[in-house]
Design an enzyme around this catalytic site. Structure first.
Site, PDB file in Angstrom:
ATOM      1  CB  SER A 159      -0.945  -0.032   1.201  1.00 43.22           C
ATOM      2  OG  SER A 159      -1.926   0.993   1.097  1.00 43.22           O
ATOM      3  CG  ASP A 243      -7.073  -3.483  -1.930  1.00 42.27           C
ATOM      4  OD1 ASP A 243      -7.689  -2.784  -1.107  1.00 42.27           O
ATOM      5  OD2 ASP A 243      -5.847  -3.363  -2.116  1.00 42.27           O
ATOM      6  CG  HIS A 275      -5.617  -2.466   1.599  1.00 46.43           C
ATOM      7  ND1 HIS A 275      -5.080  -2.096   0.387  1.00 46.43           N
ATOM      8  CD2 HIS A 275      -5.018  -1.668   2.520  1.00 46.43           C
ATOM      9  CE1 HIS A 275      -4.207  -1.119   0.559  1.00 46.43           C
ATOM     10  NE2 HIS A 275      -4.153  -0.840   1.847  1.00 46.43           N
TER      11      HIS A 275
END
Length: 317
Positions: A159, A243, A275
């Site tokens: 991320s 996600d 995620h």
């Protein structure tokens, strides 16, 4: 009637302007979340709780900010790959320890976990410029160590950490052997419209169709899409298709941009990965994917030396 409509328009316009002003003023608090709601900034556990062999490392970023990190080793003389791990946004490195414990066991590697400025025990306040310097300080530290194979340093970012890792990898082609990106966004500019849909008319990345009149006010754009094509090292893209925060097409766009210039790119999807849990949802396939990537792109030096010796012997014949 006209005056009523005018007042209404002015009122709505004023609310929009005020709302955007607040977003601009507090954007760092929206982009960076060092503390999870209801928890403290301190580490809830240390690697010792998981019986991991580790070293507390204290660094100075180039602007003098004091940073904390954990260097976790498989065993004292481990010469396997060393992963420089950059975490997701929310929380601190302690919240990633269970994943790192499994990573070390499955990949037979060392892991260096950096607390960005403002996160965990590190001083300062987070910003794109500052975190970029922090990442460089971590890599410079690893590159100077004599207890690891410095030719096998792999950057792994998830991320926000993927954006951090991409910048670092691009800037250090001679120090970083390979890059792994997991569930990373194309840019914060594009994520603004995902998290707050009305902003997509005013903030957006290079592919945005809006006027993008507020882009100049974004202090941490983290535009990974604009630099991914300049990375020459091997890149592994790990994408969780469930996600819920970063739309999976962001990873597809990053891969397409990178693969157009770099033939050493691999894209792997995990159908049930979300995620934060793609490493867990991906199961055995997740770790085997990374292990194969290591074998192909950061092999042990003994293997390389053996290959050279064999070639020399054949030429002598």
């Amino acid at each position: 009637m006209v005056s009523y409509v005018s007042v209404l328009l002015y009122g709505v316009g004023g609310i929009v302007v005020a709302g955007m002003a607040l977003l601009v003023a507090f954007q760092e608090k929206l982009v960076y979340v060092p503390v999870l709601p209801g928890l403290t900034k301190s580490y809830p556990i240390t690697p010792a709780r998981l019986r991991l062999m580790y070293e507390d490392v204290w660094l100075r970023s180039s602007d003098g900010v004091r940073l904390h990190a954990w260097f976790i080793k498989l065993f004292p003389e481990c010469r396997g790959p060393t992963i420089l791990f950059f975490q997701e946004n929310a929380g601190n490195i302690a919240h990633r320890l269970e994943m790192v414990r499994i990573m070390i066991q499955r990949l037979q590697c060392n892991v260096f976990m950096l607390s960005y400025r403002g996160y965990g025990a590190s001083d300062g306040y987070p910003s794109q410029h500052g975190i970029t310097m922090d990442a460089q300080a971590a890599l410079d530290h690893l590159s100077q160590r004599i207890d690891i194979d410095t030719s096998r340093i792999v950057v792994f970012g998830r991320s926000l950490g993927g954006a951090v890792g991409a910048v670092l990898t691009k800037n250090n082609p001679d120090k970083v052997a390979a890059l792994i990106l997991e569930n990373t966004f194309t840019s914060i500019l594009d994520m603004a419209g995902v998290l707050l849909p009305f902003l997509k008319w005013f903030i957006g990345g290079s592919g945005s169709k809006g006027p993008r009149i507020l882009n100049c006010l974004v202090r941490s754009p983290w535009s990974t899409i604009d630099i991914i094509g300049e990375i020459t090292q091997p890149i592994l893209f790990l994408s969780g298709l469930q996600d819920e925060m970063v739309p999976p097409f962001h990873m597809q766009m990053l891969y397409a941009k990178a693969a157009a210039r770099n033939r050493q790119c691999i894209f792997v999807e995990f159908p049930t990965g979300m995620h934060m849990d793609t490493w867990l949802a991906g199961g055995d396939n997740y770790w085997k994917t990374i292990q194969l990537f290591f074998e192909q792109n950061v092999p042990e030096q003994t293997e390389i030396q053996s290959s050279h010796n064999d070639n020399d012997s054949e030429e002598a014949r």
